[in-house]
Design an enzyme around this catalytic site. Structure first.
Site, PDB file in Angstrom:
ATOM      1  CG  ASP A  34      -2.025  -0.998   1.123  1.00  0.00           C
ATOM      2  OD1 ASP A  34      -2.832  -0.856   0.187  1.00  0.00           O
ATOM      3  OD2 ASP A  34      -2.083  -1.934   1.947  1.00  0.00           O
ATOM      4  CG  ASP A 176      -7.272  -3.517  -0.275  1.00  0.00           C
ATOM      5  OD1 ASP A 176      -7.218  -3.924   0.893  1.00  0.00           O
ATOM      6  OD2 ASP A 176      -6.522  -2.623  -0.723  1.00  0.00           O
TER       7      ASP A 176
HETATM    8  C1  DX5 Z   1      -6.575   0.263   2.962  1.00  0.00           C
HETATM    9  C2  DX5 Z   1      -5.566  -0.591   2.262  1.00  0.00           C
HETATM   10  C3  DX5 Z   1      -5.681  -2.028   2.550  1.00  0.00           C
HETATM   11  C4  DX5 Z   1      -5.513  -2.395   4.012  1.00  0.00           C
HETATM   12  C5  DX5 Z   1      -6.450  -3.527   4.284  1.00  0.00           C
HETATM   13  O1  DX5 Z   1      -6.566   1.517   2.405  1.00  0.00           O
HETATM   14  O2  DX5 Z   1      -5.690  -0.418   0.867  1.00  0.00           O
HETATM   15  O3  DX5 Z   1      -4.826  -2.802   1.724  1.00  0.00           O
HETATM   16  O4  DX5 Z   1      -4.219  -2.767   4.379  1.00  0.00           O
HETATM   17  O5  DX5 Z   1      -6.464  -3.774   5.642  1.00  0.00           O
HETATM   18  P1  DX5 Z   1      -7.574  -4.686   6.314  1.00  0.00           P
HETATM   19  O6  DX5 Z   1      -7.467  -6.047   5.722  1.00  0.00           O
HETATM   20  O7  DX5 Z   1      -7.214  -4.610   7.766  1.00  0.00           O
HETATM   21  O8  DX5 Z   1      -8.910  -4.031   6.006  1.00  0.00           O
HETATM   22 ZN    ZN Z   2      -4.593  -1.798  -0.397  1.00  0.00          ZN
END
Ligand code: DX5
Ligand code: ZN
Length: 215
Positions: A34, A176
């Site tokens: 990310d 995601d």
């Molecule tokens: C949020 C990110 C995600 C995040 C997901 O903006 O794009 O990739 O890391 O985290 P979880 O699985 O905890 O929702």
């Molecule tokens: Zn992400």
């Protein structure tokens, strides 16, 4: 395809390499990195130098960078040859024309992903699908880990799966946000190929959690 691509966003910077190696030992072969510019979303996340460091000190794996940034070209220019997929946000472009020019410029140089936020409808991006490699459907508002899966995302995933299959488009659907033992199977059933899992899987990684995501 049914794959898990963990995100290291919720892990402290100094522990990310170690967690990545733990995940590889569980047969994970894809990491979702990310990137945030503090403008498209208020936070910052993983820097390019960290991605290089993990790549240089771990097993070969599929790498995608989720670019939550305006002016995504600046990031893409830095990751050609480093990662496999560069995913940009539909909402980061000031016009569809700019997005089309972006795709024309980078197509063939790196695999391209296109992401839509929860409030952007799938119809907006159908015209681009033939020229990209991955569609990233956000099931939370981008910006941070640990949020709850937005249930209406399931309809969006189904629409995307139907459209892609009907038109025989060769593209992966990645989902995601809020993926855990309760939400993963629904997202796969709706038609996702690759699920990102951040906080659920990476804070204390285990094979049993991974198995629950894939069950
Ligand atoms: C949020 C990110 C995600 C995040 C997901 O903006 O794009 O990739 O890391 O985290 P979880 O699985 O905890 O929702
Ligand atoms: Zn992400």
């Amino acid at each position: 395809m049914k794959k898990i691509s963990p995100s290291l966003l919720s892990i402290k910077k100094e522990n990310r390499l170690e967690v990545a190696n733990q995940l590889f030992n569980m047969n994970i072969d894809w990491i979702h990195y990310d990137y945030m510019d503090e403008k498209f979303v208020p936070n910052s996340a993983i820097e390019i130098s960290e991605i290089e460091n993990i790549k240089n000190n771990s097993k070969r794996h599929i790498m995608d960078i989720h670019i939550m940034a305006f002016e995504p070209e600046k990031v893409v220019d830095q990751v050609i040859g480093l990662v496999d997929y560069a995913t940009v946000h539909y909402e980061a472009f000031s016009s569809e024309n700019d997005l089309q020019e972006f795709i024309n410029k980078y197509k063939g140089k790196i695999k391209l992903g296109l992401s839509i936020k929860p409030n952007t409808s799938f119809d907006k991006i159908t015209k681009f699908l033939n020229n990209i490699d991955l569609l990233l459907i956000m099931s939370v508002e981008p910006g941070k880990g640990g949020q709850s899966f937005i249930e209406t995302s399931l309809d969006k995933i189904k629409s995307a799966r139907n459209y892609i299959d009907k038109n025989k488009i060769n593209i992966l659907i990645q989902v995601d946000g809020g993926i855990n033992d309760k939400t993963a199977s629904g997202a796969f059933k709706a038609g996702a190929d690759v699920l990102v899992s951040g906080s659920y899987l990476t804070i204390e990684p285990s094979k049993s959690k991974l198995d629950l995501l894939l069950k």
